[in-house]
Design an enzyme around this catalytic site. Structure first.
Site, PDB file in Angstrom:
ATOM      1  N   ASN A   1      48.487   4.435  24.178  1.00 32.41           N
ATOM      2  CA  ASN A   1      48.475   4.778  22.737  1.00 32.41           C
ATOM      3  C   ASN A   1      49.873   4.839  22.123  1.00 32.41           C
ATOM      4  O   ASN A   1      50.046   5.249  20.978  1.00 32.41           O
ATOM      5  CB  ASN A   1      47.747   6.106  22.510  1.00 32.41           C
ATOM      6  CG  ASN A   1      48.346   7.222  23.350  1.00 32.41           C
ATOM      7  OD1 ASN A   1      49.424   7.059  23.930  1.00 32.41           O
ATOM      8  ND2 ASN A   1      47.651   8.357  23.410  1.00 32.41           N
TER       9      ASN A   1
ATOM     10  N   ASP B   1      56.181  17.744  34.752  1.00 26.77           N
ATOM     11  CA  ASP B   1      55.595  18.232  33.498  1.00 26.77           C
ATOM     12  C   ASP B   1      56.143  19.618  33.175  1.00 26.77           C
ATOM     13  O   ASP B   1      55.459  20.639  33.269  1.00 26.77           O
ATOM     14  CB  ASP B   1      54.067  18.258  33.621  1.00 26.77           C
ATOM     15  CG  ASP B   1      53.387  18.694  32.323  1.00 26.77           C
ATOM     16  OD1 ASP B   1      54.059  18.663  31.262  1.00 26.77           O
ATOM     17  OD2 ASP B   1      52.207  19.084  32.380  1.00 26.77           O
TER      18      ASP B   1
ATOM     19  N   HIS C   1      42.995 -21.539  71.759  1.00 26.47           N
ATOM     20  CA  HIS C   1      41.750 -21.808  72.484  1.00 26.47           C
ATOM     21  C   HIS C   1      40.630 -21.972  71.454  1.00 26.47           C
ATOM     22  O   HIS C   1      40.576 -21.248  70.459  1.00 26.47           O
ATOM     23  CB  HIS C   1      41.443 -20.633  73.416  1.00 26.47           C
ATOM     24  CG  HIS C   1      40.178 -20.803  74.203  1.00 26.47           C
ATOM     25  ND1 HIS C   1      40.020 -21.791  75.154  1.00 26.47           N
ATOM     26  CD2 HIS C   1      39.005 -20.118  74.183  1.00 26.47           C
ATOM     27  CE1 HIS C   1      38.818 -21.691  75.693  1.00 26.47           C
ATOM     28  NE2 HIS C   1      38.177 -20.689  75.118  1.00 26.47           N
ATOM     29  N   ASN C   2      39.720 -22.941  71.701  1.00 22.49           N
ATOM     30  CA  ASN C   2      38.616 -23.172  70.742  1.00 22.49           C
ATOM     31  C   ASN C   2      39.153 -23.224  69.309  1.00 22.49           C
ATOM     32  O   ASN C   2      38.659 -22.550  68.407  1.00 22.49           O
ATOM     33  CB  ASN C   2      37.554 -22.072  70.850  1.00 22.49           C
ATOM     34  CG  ASN C   2      36.761 -22.152  72.138  1.00 22.49           C
ATOM     35  OD1 ASN C   2      36.848 -23.130  72.874  1.00 22.49           O
ATOM     36  ND2 ASN C   2      35.990 -21.114  72.424  1.00 22.49           N
TER      37      ASN C   2
ATOM     38  N   GLU D   1      42.917 -27.206  70.964  1.00 21.23           N
ATOM     39  CA  GLU D   1      41.810 -27.654  71.799  1.00 21.23           C
ATOM     40  C   GLU D   1      40.775 -28.402  70.971  1.00 21.23           C
ATOM     41  O   GLU D   1      40.457 -28.012  69.846  1.00 21.23           O
ATOM     42  CB  GLU D   1      41.145 -26.446  72.480  1.00 21.23           C
ATOM     43  CG  GLU D   1      40.078 -26.859  73.477  1.00 21.23           C
ATOM     44  CD  GLU D   1      39.509 -25.688  74.252  1.00 21.23           C
ATOM     45  OE1 GLU D   1      39.042 -25.913  75.386  1.00 21.23           O
ATOM     46  OE2 GLU D   1      39.518 -24.547  73.742  1.00 21.23           O
TER      47      GLU D   1
ATOM     48  N   ASP E   1      36.963 -29.709  71.663  1.00 24.44           N
ATOM     49  CA  ASP E   1      35.746 -29.837  72.487  1.00 24.44           C
ATOM     50  C   ASP E   1      34.920 -30.987  71.914  1.00 24.44           C
ATOM     51  O   ASP E   1      34.307 -30.844  70.852  1.00 24.44           O
ATOM     52  CB  ASP E   1      34.932 -28.540  72.456  1.00 24.44           C
ATOM     53  CG  ASP E   1      35.496 -27.494  73.398  1.00 24.44           C
ATOM     54  OD1 ASP E   1      36.474 -27.798  74.084  1.00 24.44           O
ATOM     55  OD2 ASP E   1      34.961 -26.376  73.442  1.00 24.44           O
TER      56      ASP E   1
ATOM     57  N   HIS F   1      31.419 -25.899  69.738  1.00 21.57           N
ATOM     58  CA  HIS F   1      31.310 -25.186  71.012  1.00 21.57           C
ATOM     59  C   HIS F   1      29.944 -25.493  71.600  1.00 21.57           C
ATOM     60  O   HIS F   1      28.932 -24.999  71.129  1.00 21.57           O
ATOM     61  CB  HIS F   1      31.500 -23.681  70.800  1.00 21.57           C
ATOM     62  CG  HIS F   1      31.884 -22.956  72.046  1.00 21.57           C
ATOM     63  ND1 HIS F   1      31.023 -22.153  72.749  1.00 21.57           N
ATOM     64  CD2 HIS F   1      33.056 -22.937  72.748  1.00 21.57           C
ATOM     65  CE1 HIS F   1      31.635 -21.660  73.808  1.00 21.57           C
ATOM     66  NE2 HIS F   1      32.877 -22.112  73.829  1.00 21.57           N
TER      67      HIS F   1
ATOM     68  N   GLU G   1      38.554 -31.528  75.770  1.00 23.22           N
ATOM     69  CA  GLU G   1      37.419 -31.223  76.648  1.00 23.22           C
ATOM     70  C   GLU G   1      36.377 -32.294  76.341  1.00 23.22           C
ATOM     71  O   GLU G   1      35.709 -32.245  75.298  1.00 23.22           O
ATOM     72  CB  GLU G   1      36.883 -29.812  76.357  1.00 23.22           C
ATOM     73  CG  GLU G   1      37.838 -28.695  76.750  1.00 23.22           C
ATOM     74  CD  GLU G   1      37.990 -28.562  78.256  1.00 23.22           C
ATOM     75  OE1 GLU G   1      37.056 -28.944  78.987  1.00 23.22           O
ATOM     76  OE2 GLU G   1      39.047 -28.080  78.700  1.00 23.22           O
TER      77      GLU G   1
ATOM     78  N   TYR H   1      45.944   9.316  61.896  1.00 25.53           N
ATOM     79  CA  TYR H   1      45.441  10.269  62.883  1.00 25.53           C
ATOM     80  C   TYR H   1      44.079  10.801  62.464  1.00 25.53           C
ATOM     81  O   TYR H   1      43.849  11.136  61.300  1.00 25.53           O
ATOM     82  CB  TYR H   1      46.432  11.427  63.025  1.00 25.53           C
ATOM     83  CG  TYR H   1      45.984  12.486  64.005  1.00 25.53           C
ATOM     84  CD1 TYR H   1      46.079  12.267  65.373  1.00 25.53           C
ATOM     85  CD2 TYR H   1      45.462  13.702  63.558  1.00 25.53           C
ATOM     86  CE1 TYR H   1      45.670  13.236  66.279  1.00 25.53           C
ATOM     87  CE2 TYR H   1      45.052  14.668  64.453  1.00 25.53           C
ATOM     88  CZ  TYR H   1      45.154  14.431  65.807  1.00 25.53           C
ATOM     89  OH  TYR H   1      44.737  15.384  66.700  1.00 25.53           O
TER      90      TYR H   1
END
Length: 738
Positions: free
Chosen positions: A148, A182, A302-303, A332, A334, A347, A381, A688
């Site tokens: 404002n 304040d 991998h994969n 990789e 496959d 896969h 693969e 925590y």
């Protein structure tokens, strides 16, 4: 919009930034049928982009941070746009790639000009942010948050301002600051009270104390005084270096002219890359790259095709791009029989989606060397029949061209593996090879693949794997040059008779067994041959193993599921953070010698020790873990050492109740390291919890040999590797080799 300190100098006059600030209607493309027009606008904080969809009755907004953008791509440079973007000209298309696991944002602009402006603008902004938010900027933002315009701000307006500048402060702490300022007790902050709020908000008492320790009575650092600080930091302390720092980071032109540094400039310096815990010299390629491939740790996926778990997750070419942009050098593939004569990648025997082999090879051509110029290994693969194997070879040769290595560098049978430097820009195929009947008439075990053999034995997949056994075509065999997969018999036999270009693969279980039974033998094997380690195949959630164990034995191709976040991938990021993030890291000398005496289990045979002292001083602007107003972090810091078994340990600070904005610990954690050359140091912040497991907040991991001494900031990363800016830890490091 007038010039504002929230942008680095010059950017507010940039025409591209102006377009982004005004906003544009862009098409968001998710599928052929799902194309939504949305309004995208860079917000005035310079840190976030608002995406807005307008309906007659409903209005939806989304915001994302520019700090989370990994890359900008123009044209059909994503899987989504290649599939679904053809309704728009390629020149109007762009893709925003995010860090971590967040999906790409595929967009189409109304014109080529607008697409280029957004692409250029985002590229300009990405590296340009100051982590340190100056009080001037905060004050400017406060003015905008005063809805404002009465020069008084309610607590709600203050909270809106904090949200605008990406400060994630809990309400209780924010209200404490508000009440403290304040003075008139009217639930409004007025002119001078707003100034005080800004000052308190950005106050860093620990940095002020440090500054005054060196600046003396006049509260200004001279070049000489800054030099004294640099000397204590273990850095070059000459006046010329101090002068360069002042000219680079000091905000006041007047102070610069007098070769002086004020507190704000000092804070800017400490929060910059120059004050980072990571040795900045190691962010470039600094290691010897002329040694044999087997002398390097090599970032390995991998994969690679999976974006989620290996049972029902999606396969995507995008996963290859992300791996390459993270510095991965071994991916990789496959390969399975597909329809219409086209091999596919997925896969096998699972519900994962399928992608074309040809599409993956095109992505490899386009992205293999964008981030690193050092060689890429394609771990094939192969489950295809003879005909589709020939198709695979045809695609690789046609698409990859000269990148594809098809013969040894000198035309001779290698006596030693070539170096990353010699193989720059080359793509190597790892796979099985037909026997040379002249040289090796009795070798009829070429089809036996260690991966498949061990998974049959260890996971009882004999029947399925037997179905996949395929003959090998001469064409595919000929592409295997330096990475011939051979079955593993024993370390003794491998050390005696294995050729330089032959390598073995081991499941994580088999590798651990070898480590325990003959750790030094595995070290000596890896000093002359490549080895690939892979996760056990029946992990439903594609979880990872501890890569550090494998690196301790000198294993190079330690393959991890890049799509699965966790401490294992944190270690992988930390290991390959250095040497220009090129994906190759030179192994310590005691892992490169063929007569190595190093034992990875005990750590004996390395010859060095070290001590590490970490004083955890403060943290800044730790993120809330959820959007609930009651979400307040009770943070503590844990420092972990990952290395040989004798070095693996962790220590932590006390937790600080209800303070994620500026907690202070001043606690010192001490460590002794037996093999510092292998050690990774992981800094973890957790929330925590007395009743359940502690919640992860952020982390950062780096090699012990790449951390810098002195007062340093640690810029925290999220679980999936994205920046949590402006969240930082402030620490003091002492490291000593013995």
């Amino acid at each position: 919009m007038g010039s504002s300190p929230l942008f680095p100098a010059g950017l507010t006059d940039d025409e591209d930034i102006k377009v982004m600030l005004n906003g544009s209607f862009l098409w968001k493309i998710k599928s052929r049928r799902r194309k939504k027009e949305r309004f995208y606008r860079l917000q005035e904080d310079g840190l976030t982009i608002l995406s807005e969809r307008c309906f007659k009755r409903a209005r939806s907004k989304q915001i994302f941070s520019i700090m989370h953008i990994e890359a900008m791509r123009e044209g059909y440079q994503s899987e989504g746009l290649r599939k679904h973007g053809r309704y728009f000209p390629e020149t109007q298309c762009l893709t925003i790639v995010f860090k971590g696991r967040r999906k790409n944002l595929d967009l189409a602009a109304q014109s080529e000009e607008e697409a280029k402006r957004w692409a250029r603008g985002l590229k300009n902004l990405s590296p340009a942010f100051f982590t340190y938010i100056s009080g001037i900027w905060i004050h400017d933002i406060l003015r905008r948050a005063d809805k404002n315009k009465d020069n008084k701000m309610s607590f709600k307006e203050i909270k809106d301002m904090l949200k605008m500048i990406n400060i994630d402060m809990n309400d209780i702490y924010a209200y404490q600051l508000f009440q403290e300022c304040d003075k008139s007790s009217n639930d409004r902050l007025e002119e001078h009270e707003i100034e005080e709020f800004c000052t308190l908000l950005m106050k860093r008492p620990e940095l002020e104390e440090l500054f005054h320790r060196y600046s003396g009575q006049d509260c200004v650092l001279s070049a000489k005084e800054l030099g004294a600080f640099l000397q204590d930091q273990g850095e070059a302390a000459d006046l010329a270096h101090a002068h360069r720092i002042i000219q680079t980071y000091e905000l006041s032109e007047k102070a610069k002219q007098h070769d002086r540094m004020m507190l704000d400039g000092f804070m800017m310096y400490l929060l910059s890359a120059a004050g980072d815990i990571l040795n900045q010299e190691h962010t470039n390629v600094y290691q010897d790259m002329s040694q044999p491939l087997c002398h390097y740790f090599i970032s390995t996926s991998h994969n690679t095709y999976l974006t989620d778990n290996q049972i029902g997750g999606a396969s995507s070419t995008e996963a290859y791009i992300r791996a390459f942009m993270e510095g991965c050098r071994c991916v990789e593939l496959d390969c399975w029989e597909g329809s219409n004569g086209e091999p596919i990648i997925y896969h096998g025997h699972t519900l994962t989606s399928k992608i074309l082999f040809r599409d993956v090879i095109e992505i490899i051509r386009d992205y293999a060397f964008k981030h690193s110029s050092y060689p890429v290994i394609l771990s094939l693969e192969n489950h295809c029949g003879m005909e589709q194997q020939v198709t695979m070879v045809r695609h690789m040769k046609a698409i990859l061209g000269d990148m594809l290595l098809t013969q040894t560098l000198d035309g001779e049978v290698p006596k030693e593996l070539p170096s990353p430097e010699q193989l720059k820009g080359k793509i190597l195929v790892k796979g099985k090879k037909l026997p040379d009947l002249v040289c090796d008439p009795e070798n009829m075990s070429f089809l036996s693949d260690t991966n498949e053999e061990e998974e049959e034995e260890e996971e009882e997949e004999e029947e399925e794997r037997a179905k996949d056994a395929a003959q090998l075509s001469q064409e595919l065999s000929d592409l295997v040059v330096y990475c011939q997969a051979v079955p593993f018999q024993s370390l003794e036999q491998a050390l005696r008779g294995q050729q330089a270009g032959q390598m073995c693969s081991f499941s994580e279980r088999k590798a651990r067994k070898l480590l325990k039974e003959s750790g030094n033998g595995l070290v000596r094997y890896n000093a002359r041959h490549l080895s690939r380690i892979y996760p056990l195949g029946l992990k439903m959630n594609s979880s990872n193993y501890n890569p550090q164990e494998m690196w301790n034995a000198g294993c190079q191709l330690v393959a991890l599921n890049f799509q699965t976040p966790g401490w294992e991938m944190d270690l992988n990021h930390g290991r390959f953070l250095v040497n220009g993030r090129c994906g190759y890291v030179l192994k310590p000398s005691f892992l490169r010698s063929r007569q190595a005496s190093f034992d990875p289990e005990s750590g004996r045979g390395s010859g060095h020790r070290a001590t590490l002292q970490v004083k955890v001083i403060t943290a800044q602007q730790l993120p809330k873990l959820n959007d609930k107003k009651s979400s307040i972090v009770d943070p503590f810091v844990r420092v972990e050492i990952h290395g040989v078994r004798a070095d693996c340990t962790s220590k932590q600070t006390e937790y600080k109740l209800n303070n994620g904005f500026n907690p202070r610990w001043d606690e010192t954690l001490s460590f002794q390291l037996w093999v510092p050359e292998l050690a990774l140091v992981r800094f973890v912040v957790e929330d925590y919890d007395t009743t359940s497991c502690n919640d992860f907040v952020g982390q950062f991991t780096l090699p012990f040999t790449s951390l810098r001494e002195g007062y340093r900031h640690i810029h925290l990363l999220s679980r999936d590797g994205a920046s949590l800016a402006p969240a930082t830890l402030f620490v003091h490091i002492k490291a000593k080799k013995m």
